[in-house]
Design an enzyme around this catalytic site. Structure first.
Site, PDB file in Angstrom:
ATOM      1  N   LYS A   1      13.064  93.276  29.145  1.00 39.90           N
ATOM      2  CA  LYS A   1      13.387  92.486  30.334  1.00 39.90           C
ATOM      3  C   LYS A   1      14.325  91.370  29.917  1.00 39.90           C
ATOM      4  O   LYS A   1      14.313  90.937  28.761  1.00 39.90           O
ATOM      5  CB  LYS A   1      12.121  91.858  30.931  1.00 39.90           C
ATOM      6  CG  LYS A   1      12.255  91.482  32.394  1.00 39.90           C
ATOM      7  CD  LYS A   1      11.933  92.674  33.268  1.00 39.90           C
ATOM      8  CE  LYS A   1      11.877  92.333  34.737  1.00 39.90           C
ATOM      9  NZ  LYS A   1      11.197  93.365  35.494  1.00 39.90           N
TER      10      LYS A   1
HETATM   11  N1  GLU Z   1      13.260  95.392  37.746  1.00 39.91           N
HETATM   12  C1  GLU Z   1      12.589  96.602  38.126  1.00 39.91           C
HETATM   13  C2  GLU Z   1      11.152  96.589  37.634  1.00 39.91           C
HETATM   14  O1  GLU Z   1      10.572  95.540  37.454  1.00 39.91           O
HETATM   15  C3  GLU Z   1      13.368  97.842  37.704  1.00 39.91           C
HETATM   16  C4  GLU Z   1      13.642  97.979  36.225  1.00 39.91           C
HETATM   17  C5  GLU Z   1      14.583  99.123  35.875  1.00 39.91           C
HETATM   18  O2  GLU Z   1      15.007  99.855  36.741  1.00 39.91           O
HETATM   19  O3  GLU Z   1      14.897  99.241  34.687  1.00 39.91           O
HETATM   20  O4  GLU Z   1      10.517  97.597  37.476  1.00 39.91           O
END
Ligand code: GLU
Length: 427
Positions: free
Chosen positions: A117
């Site tokens: 993240k």
């Molecule tokens: N931000 C989204 C989540 O928390 C998607 C992450 C992604 O597609 O890599 O799952």
């Protein structure tokens, strides 16, 4: 030797924050991991955390500095994968938790990814479009040393969108000297994005809610639904619930809360929120106090905003039979216990909101093969994967007599730690 509070320097005992919540969730799964417990400390330590300075020139000529992060929590099962968040409250500890939840989510749904993240501590609403582009490009350039289509693949999260992904893809591609579409997902369709990606998280929330409702004998037609957050997750989910014949009786966002027992006109509410920046002032419902939102009588509650919204203080007031977590980390462990004792079924984030990263996986595969699928194919595969993952978690919860969250962690952490043990320690 193990410690139950790894990386304690990030923990304020009075407010353990998202990372503290995640560590407690790991402590709850550990007794169910058998011999893999030997590796459990792995889950409590992010593999790699990068903190970067992001300086940009503002439109008035001054220089502003922002703090940015990219955390790769675990890559035992594949490259890091997870979104990038722009928010004034983002911190390293929060990004660590969000990265860890991505590891668990990707493993729970059995995508061939680890968890990562990123984020920048900034209120993007205070930036012009040019400032936002410069911030995004400088941040992308600073984290370019750790991302890549085979290393770590960012995507949208809170306050980031397709345009931000396009700037990141372009910046990375300029560094490489070649267009690398697969470095991010959630891109515009014109440059390698996938059909269905924009709606995928909200659609997944709806699909999983439908599967869970069937398990608990809740008829969704006419069911009352309350949604917190009207962004890319809550907005899409609210629309799909309404289209399926549910009454969306309450919606809360950062600006206000609205209620209408007969059901809000969701398209009109979305149009109002898009124009006014919030649900506040919507004439088609009555305004209620933020705290009153939680006790609105409903069948399904969808927290789709930020972490730690349901805690010990408000869990007892919730009247829903089903909580479906659109957000990451909206429920604290104390609230989990209160809801479970009261017979409320909580479908955890790592299954309920996995639709976004599932279609991100499809996008990454399509970029690699340069062969693009139809939207029908994408939505059908998405629903199949999520329902299978939900069913496996439901069975695990029955077998082990645990909450769905602990069951999802058992499925996911077993996969992660089996991969960890098979690969062994280097050197
Ligand atoms: N931000 C989204 C989540 O928390 C998607 C992450 C992604 O597609 O890599 O799952």
């Amino acid at each position: 030797m193990t410690t139950s509070h790894a990386l304690a320097s990030y923990l304020d005992p009075a407010n353990p924050g998202a990372w503290g919540v995640y560590l407690q969730q790991v402590d709850r799964v550990a007794p169910h991991l058998g011999g893999l417990q030997r590796w459990v400390e792995t889950l409590k330590r992010p593999k790699r955390s990068l903190v970067v300075d992001v300086p940009i020139e503002l439109d008035d000529g001054t220089i502003a500095h922002f703090e940015g992060y990219r955390v790769q929590h675990n890559t035992s099962r594949g490259p890091g994968k997870g979104g990038i968040r722009f928010h004034q409250d983002v911190s390293l500890a929060e990004v660590m938790a969000l990265a860890a939840w991505m590891s668990v989510k990707n493993a729970a749904v059995n995508l061939p990814f680890g968890g990562a993240k990123g984020g920048v501590r900034v209120d993007p609403r205070k930036l012009s479009r040019g400032e936002l582009e410069r911030l995004t490009r400088r941040y992308a350039s600073e984290i370019a040393i750790v991302i890549g289509p085979a290393k770590d693949i960012p995507a949208p999260d809170v306050n980031t969108n397709e345009q931000v992904m396009a700037w990141i893809m372009d910046t990375y591609s300029m560094h490489e000297g070649a267009t690398v579409t697969g470095v991010v997902t959630g891109k515009p369709i014109q440059i390698g994005g996938s059909l269905g990606r924009r709606e995928a998280t909200g659609r997944g929330v709806f699909v999983v809610a439908r599967a869970a409702a069937a398990r608990i004998g809740l008829d969704l037609s006419g069911a009352a639904v309350a949604v917190q957050g009207l962004g890319n997750v809550g907005g899409v989910a609210a629309r799909l619930f309404a289209e399926a014949g549910c009454r969306v009786v309450a919606v809360q966002d950062h600006g206000g809360s609205v209620h209408r027992e007969a059901g809000l006109d969701v398209p009109a509410l979305l149009a109002h929120a898009a124009a006014a920046g919030s649900v506040r002032g919507f004439a088609g419902g009555e305004a209620i106090e933020p705290g009153a939102f939680w006790s609105v009588p409903c069948d399904v509650l969808v927290p789709a905003a930020l972490e730690q919204q349901i805690g010990a203080a408000n869990a007892g007031a919730i009247r829903a039979r089903l909580v479906v977590e659109g957000a990451n980390g909206p429920t604290t462990p104390e609230a989990d216990d209160i809801l479970r004792a009261r017979g409320v079924t909580v479908v955890p984030d790592v299954i309920a909101n996995a639709g976004g990263v599932t279609v991100s996986y499809f996008e990454w595969v399509q970029d690699f093969s340069s062969f693009f699928w139809t939207e029908e194919e994408i939505n059908a595969r998405l629903a199949r994967i999520l329902v299978e993952a939900f069913d496996a978690v439901w069975r695990m919860a029955e077998e082990k007599r645990t909450s769905l969250r602990t069951a999802a962690f058992i499925v996911a952490c077993t996969r992660i730690l089996e991969a960890r043990a098979l690969r062994g320690l280097y050197p």
